[in-house]
Motif scaffolding. Structure first.
Motif, short mmCIF file in Angstrom:
data_model
loop_
_atom_site.label_atom_id
_atom_site.label_comp_id
_atom_site.label_asym_id
_atom_site.label_seq_id
_atom_site.Cartn_x
_atom_site.Cartn_y
_atom_site.Cartn_z
N UNK A 1 -34.83 -4.89 1.03
CA UNK A 1 -35.71 -5.41 -0.02
C UNK A 1 -35.64 -4.54 -1.28
N UNK A 2 -35.96 -5.15 -2.39
CA UNK A 2 -36.01 -4.48 -3.68
C UNK A 2 -37.30 -4.87 -4.38
N UNK A 3 -37.77 -4.06 -5.31
CA UNK A 3 -38.99 -4.43 -6.03
C UNK A 3 -38.73 -5.58 -7.01
N UNK A 4 -39.74 -6.41 -7.19
CA UNK A 4 -39.67 -7.48 -8.19
C UNK A 4 -39.70 -6.85 -9.58
N UNK A 5 -38.75 -7.21 -10.43
CA UNK A 5 -38.72 -6.69 -11.80
C UNK A 5 -38.77 -7.79 -12.84
N UNK A 6 -38.00 -8.86 -12.63
CA UNK A 6 -37.92 -9.95 -13.60
C UNK A 6 -37.84 -11.28 -12.84
N UNK A 7 -38.96 -11.66 -12.18
CA UNK A 7 -38.92 -12.84 -11.33
C UNK A 7 -38.74 -14.14 -12.10
N UNK B 1 -30.79 -13.46 -12.70
CA UNK B 1 -29.41 -12.99 -12.86
C UNK B 1 -29.02 -11.86 -11.91
N UNK B 2 -29.81 -11.66 -10.85
CA UNK B 2 -29.47 -10.62 -9.87
C UNK B 2 -29.41 -11.15 -8.45
N UNK B 3 -30.24 -12.15 -8.10
CA UNK B 3 -30.25 -12.67 -6.74
C UNK B 3 -31.61 -13.20 -6.36
N UNK B 4 -31.92 -13.13 -5.05
CA UNK B 4 -33.17 -13.69 -4.53
C UNK B 4 -33.84 -12.75 -3.54
N UNK B 5 -35.13 -12.57 -3.75
CA UNK B 5 -35.96 -11.85 -2.78
C UNK B 5 -36.31 -12.86 -1.70
N UNK B 6 -36.15 -12.48 -0.45
CA UNK B 6 -36.47 -13.36 0.67
C UNK B 6 -37.70 -12.80 1.38
N UNK B 7 -38.70 -13.67 1.54
CA UNK B 7 -39.95 -13.29 2.19
C UNK B 7 -40.18 -14.16 3.42
N UNK B 8 -40.78 -13.57 4.44
CA UNK B 8 -41.29 -14.33 5.58
C UNK B 8 -42.65 -14.85 5.12
N UNK B 9 -42.78 -16.16 5.05
CA UNK B 9 -43.99 -16.79 4.49
C UNK B 9 -44.83 -17.49 5.56
N UNK B 10 -44.71 -17.06 6.80
CA UNK B 10 -45.52 -17.70 7.85
C UNK B 10 -47.00 -17.50 7.61
N UNK B 11 -47.36 -16.42 6.95
CA UNK B 11 -48.75 -16.16 6.58
C UNK B 11 -48.80 -16.09 5.06
#
Length: 162
Positions: A48-54, A70-80
């Motif tokens: 994981x990386x910190x959100x900078x420019x979502x 322009x960098x990629x995608x943060x992936x989160x487990x969103x079950x909760x």
């Protein structure tokens, strides 16, 4: 009545002739360019990386995807949904959009369309396909284009500082 109509037409005409300070020009931005080899090597899955420019946000099944412009995608487990948990970062320099069908993630990586296969039981993400030059080169925020050499890709545009 005709006076007001004439004033509106005149105002619209004048506005199209005047450049406002807030409107970007071709010189306000410069492209960030990469060689095709480096561009294609800047793909993968990392911690994981910190959100900078979502950017855009996508929800699919138990996942939440947040674009890091322009960098990629943060992936989160969103079950909760009240407390999504960071899982991984899908690195794809130049990426701004994603589509998902089943176990496949389709990502626009600047000019290319790439496909990742996700295997839930192994929690693995594998790059399975790249289709080159599906999309045109990125334009500047002002809508301007820039010519680059054949094996170069524009992955972002940066504001020029005075």
């Amino acid at each position: 009545m005709y006076r007001y109509l004439l004033m509106v037409v005149l105002a619209i005409t004048l506005k199209s002739c005047i450049r406002f300070v807030n409107e970007p020009t071709e010189d306000d931005y410069e492209p960030v360019v990469m060689s095709r080899t480096d561009f294609e090597n800047e793909v993968g899955v990392s911690d994981t990386q910190p959100l900078e420019n979502p950017g855009k946000i996508y929800v699919y099944g138990k996942f939440l995807f947040v674009n890091e412009k322009n960098k990629g995608f943060h992936i989160y487990d969103n079950r909760y949904p009240n407390s999504p948990q960071k899982v991984k970062f899908l690195k794809a320099v130049g990426a701004t959009d994603i589509a998902i069908k089943g176990e496949y993630f389709y990502v626009n990586q600047a000019t290319d369309l790439i496909t990742f296969h996700y295997i839930e039981s192994l929690n693995s993400y594998t790059l399975t396909k790249r289709v080159r030059n599906v999309f045109p080169q990125k334009q500047s925020p002002g809508g301007f284009s820039k010519s680059v050499e054949e094996n170069q890709i524009i992955v972002n545009w940066l504001k020029v500082t005075d």
